[in-house]
Design an enzyme around this catalytic site. Sequence first.
Site, PDB file in Angstrom:
ATOM      1  N   LEU A 179       0.826  -1.212   0.000  1.00 47.99           N
ATOM      2  CA  LEU A 179       0.000   0.000   0.000  1.00 47.99           C
ATOM      3  C   LEU A 179       0.862   1.265   0.000  1.00 47.99           C
ATOM      4  O   LEU A 179       0.554   2.240  -0.697  1.00 47.99           O
ATOM      5  CB  LEU A 179      -0.932  -0.001   1.221  1.00 47.99           C
ATOM      6  CG  LEU A 179      -1.883  -1.206   1.340  1.00 47.99           C
ATOM      7  CD1 LEU A 179      -2.822  -1.032   2.537  1.00 47.99           C
ATOM      8  CD2 LEU A 179      -2.697  -1.405   0.063  1.00 47.99           C
TER       9      LEU A 179
ATOM     10  N   TYR B 207      -2.718  -7.406  16.770  1.00 44.34           N
ATOM     11  CA  TYR B 207      -2.895  -6.563  15.580  1.00 44.34           C
ATOM     12  C   TYR B 207      -4.105  -5.625  15.760  1.00 44.34           C
ATOM     13  O   TYR B 207      -4.018  -4.423  15.494  1.00 44.34           O
ATOM     14  CB  TYR B 207      -3.086  -7.478  14.360  1.00 44.34           C
ATOM     15  CG  TYR B 207      -3.157  -6.781  13.033  1.00 44.34           C
ATOM     16  CD1 TYR B 207      -2.028  -6.210  12.460  1.00 44.34           C
ATOM     17  CD2 TYR B 207      -4.356  -6.708  12.335  1.00 44.34           C
ATOM     18  CE1 TYR B 207      -2.097  -5.582  11.226  1.00 44.34           C
ATOM     19  CE2 TYR B 207      -4.428  -6.087  11.099  1.00 44.34           C
ATOM     20  CZ  TYR B 207      -3.295  -5.521  10.543  1.00 44.34           C
ATOM     21  OH  TYR B 207      -3.372  -4.901   9.317  1.00 44.34           O
TER      22      TYR B 207
ATOM     23  N   PHE C 157      -6.483  -6.294   1.020  1.00 40.68           N
ATOM     24  CA  PHE C 157      -5.862  -5.775  -0.208  1.00 40.68           C
ATOM     25  C   PHE C 157      -4.807  -6.735  -0.733  1.00 40.68           C
ATOM     26  O   PHE C 157      -4.171  -7.465   0.033  1.00 40.68           O
ATOM     27  CB  PHE C 157      -5.232  -4.395   0.043  1.00 40.68           C
ATOM     28  CG  PHE C 157      -6.242  -3.287  -0.072  1.00 40.68           C
ATOM     29  CD1 PHE C 157      -7.253  -3.160   0.869  1.00 40.68           C
ATOM     30  CD2 PHE C 157      -6.209  -2.397  -1.132  1.00 40.68           C
ATOM     31  CE1 PHE C 157      -8.213  -2.176   0.757  1.00 40.68           C
ATOM     32  CE2 PHE C 157      -7.170  -1.405  -1.252  1.00 40.68           C
ATOM     33  CZ  PHE C 157      -8.170  -1.292  -0.306  1.00 40.68           C
TER      34      PHE C 157
HETATM   35  N1  LIG Z   1      -2.851  -5.709   2.792  1.00 40.50           N
HETATM   36  C1  LIG Z   1      -3.971  -5.693   3.485  1.00 40.50           C
HETATM   37  O1  LIG Z   1      -4.921  -6.411   3.186  1.00 40.50           O
HETATM   38  C2  LIG Z   1      -4.117  -4.751   4.657  1.00 40.50           C
HETATM   39  C3  LIG Z   1      -5.371  -4.682   5.267  1.00 40.50           C
HETATM   40  C4  LIG Z   1      -5.552  -3.832   6.342  1.00 40.50           C
HETATM   41  C5  LIG Z   1      -4.498  -3.056   6.784  1.00 40.50           C
HETATM   42  N2  LIG Z   1      -3.292  -3.143   6.173  1.00 40.50           N
HETATM   43  C6  LIG Z   1      -2.212  -2.301   6.687  1.00 40.50           C
HETATM   44  O2  LIG Z   1      -1.673  -1.561   5.625  1.00 40.50           O
HETATM   45  C7  LIG Z   1      -0.304  -1.273   5.887  1.00 40.50           C
HETATM   46  C8  LIG Z   1       0.532  -1.692   4.695  1.00 40.50           C
HETATM   47  O3  LIG Z   1       0.407  -3.087   4.531  1.00 40.50           O
HETATM   48  P1  LIG Z   1       0.837  -3.850   3.200  1.00 40.50           P
HETATM   49  O4  LIG Z   1      -0.217  -4.845   2.942  1.00 40.50           O
HETATM   50  O5  LIG Z   1       1.213  -2.863   2.167  1.00 40.50           O
HETATM   51  O6  LIG Z   1       2.101  -4.669   3.757  1.00 40.50           O
HETATM   52  P2  LIG Z   1       3.589  -4.810   3.212  1.00 40.50           P
HETATM   53  O7  LIG Z   1       4.179  -5.893   4.062  1.00 40.50           O
HETATM   54  O8  LIG Z   1       3.621  -4.948   1.740  1.00 40.50           O
HETATM   55  O9  LIG Z   1       4.245  -3.407   3.585  1.00 40.50           O
HETATM   56  C9  LIG Z   1       4.540  -3.062   4.909  1.00 40.50           C
HETATM   57  C10 LIG Z   1       5.899  -2.385   4.915  1.00 40.50           C
HETATM   58  O10 LIG Z   1       6.174  -1.960   6.251  1.00 40.50           O
HETATM   59  C11 LIG Z   1       7.559  -2.120   6.457  1.00 40.50           C
HETATM   60  N3  LIG Z   1       7.861  -2.185   7.890  1.00 40.50           N
HETATM   61  C12 LIG Z   1       7.611  -3.194   8.749  1.00 40.50           C
HETATM   62  N4  LIG Z   1       8.089  -2.894   9.963  1.00 40.50           N
HETATM   63  C13 LIG Z   1       8.669  -1.655   9.861  1.00 40.50           C
HETATM   64  C14 LIG Z   1       9.338  -0.807  10.781  1.00 40.50           C
HETATM   65  N5  LIG Z   1       9.534  -1.159  12.065  1.00 40.50           N
HETATM   66  N6  LIG Z   1       9.785   0.385  10.320  1.00 40.50           N
HETATM   67  C15 LIG Z   1       9.600   0.754   9.031  1.00 40.50           C
HETATM   68  N7  LIG Z   1       8.985  -0.005   8.123  1.00 40.50           N
HETATM   69  C16 LIG Z   1       8.519  -1.204   8.534  1.00 40.50           C
HETATM   70  C17 LIG Z   1       7.899  -3.438   5.747  1.00 40.50           C
HETATM   71  O11 LIG Z   1       9.288  -3.564   5.483  1.00 40.50           O
HETATM   72  C18 LIG Z   1       7.070  -3.313   4.484  1.00 40.50           C
HETATM   73  O12 LIG Z   1       7.789  -2.732   3.427  1.00 40.50           O
HETATM   74  C19 LIG Z   1       0.041  -2.012   7.183  1.00 40.50           C
HETATM   75  O13 LIG Z   1      -0.054  -1.115   8.267  1.00 40.50           O
HETATM   76  C20 LIG Z   1      -1.050  -3.058   7.285  1.00 40.50           C
HETATM   77  O14 LIG Z   1      -1.292  -3.447   8.624  1.00 40.50           O
HETATM   78  C21 LIG Z   1      -3.071  -3.980   5.111  1.00 40.50           C
END
Ligand SMILES: NC(=O)c1ccc[n+]([C@@H]2O[C@H](COP(=O)([O-])OP(=O)(O)OC[C@H]3O[C@@H](n4cnc5c(N)ncnc54)[C@H](O)[C@@H]3O)[C@@H](O)[C@H]2O)c1
Length: 256
Positions: A17, A162, A195
């Site tokens: 995202l 979470y 997502f």
């Molecule tokens: N994908 C989904 O369905 C979904 C749904 C609800 C919420 N979210 C939220 O959206 C956000 C993005 O998720 P995503 O699906 O793109 O995941 P993703 O794993 O592709 O991206 C998350 C990023 O956060 C980085 N990260 C992790 N710990 C970190 C830290 N301590 N410092 C800096 N960076 C750090 C990771 O390296 C990664 O690049 C997250 O907060 C997730 O909880 C995602």
Amino acid sequence: MQSDSIRAVVTGGVSGLGLAVATRIVADGGKAALFDVNDDKGAAAVAALGDANAHYFRTDVTDEDGVAANVAAAKEFLGGLNAAINCAGILGAGRVLGREAPMPLKNFAATVMVNLVGSFNVAKAAAAQMQHNDAGDDGERGAIVNTASVAAYEGQIGQAAYSASKGGVVGMTLPMARELARFGIRVNTIAPGIFWTPMVDGMPDDVQQSLSASIPFPSRLGKPEEFADLVAYILGNRYLNGETIRLDGAVRLAPK
Ligand SMILES: NC(=O)c1ccc[n+]([C@@H]2O[C@H](COP(=O)([O-])OP(=O)(O)OC[C@H]3O[C@@H](n4cnc5c(N)ncnc54)[C@H](O)[C@@H]3O)[C@@H](O)[C@H]2O)c1
């Protein structure tokens, strides 16, 4: 704010995202500083976005001093700072009463540290810089967008940590918006459903299919560009403040 004037810190900006948000900001003529802990993906993201438009800052969002220092450095690279988008996050799945033993506190705390405390660290460091911006229309100086989850409202079994972390993000949105209002800084949160990102990409096919089937309409996983589109809308619509918006195809998560 005008989309081509956006100068943004995007955490988690090298994947999923966050990368979609950075890509949209750059496509609209803005600039993005990518805060993440994945150097390989950081280099790939900058190569794709162009090093005049994007820069990777290795930043652990749980590190208060590191975040403050890199937000200041990002402001230099960007030539200003008027947006911060918190997308860094971890799943931290695990049962409270696991098969072997109760969940270790360090697991629970680590999830809260990244998802909630990390978002706070970045928001406060960004606001500290934004408060000094020249006031734009209506006195606006900046905007912060956090990422929660629908799990903030209907967390599943195994999501206690979470959901607690994401519920905290929802909870801090309004008080932060109220407090930062006098500086013309808006604070909003998006609560995504499910997502299509690396976070879910690794799941088995049947799990992905059953996830899609659980989403009323459209009956598919969300596209990261749809998330980025909402971020762009929030940044552009000055009257939107203190709100958490679900972006989820009307999904309501079942207990498991
Ligand atoms: N994908 C989904 O369905 C979904 C749904 C609800 C919420 N979210 C939220 O959206 C956000 C993005 O998720 P995503 O699906 O793109 O995941 P993703 O794993 O592709 O991206 C998350 C990023 O956060 C980085 N990260 C992790 N710990 C970190 C830290 N301590 N410092 C800096 N960076 C750090 C990771 O390296 C990664 O690049 C997250 O907060 C997730 O909880 C995602």
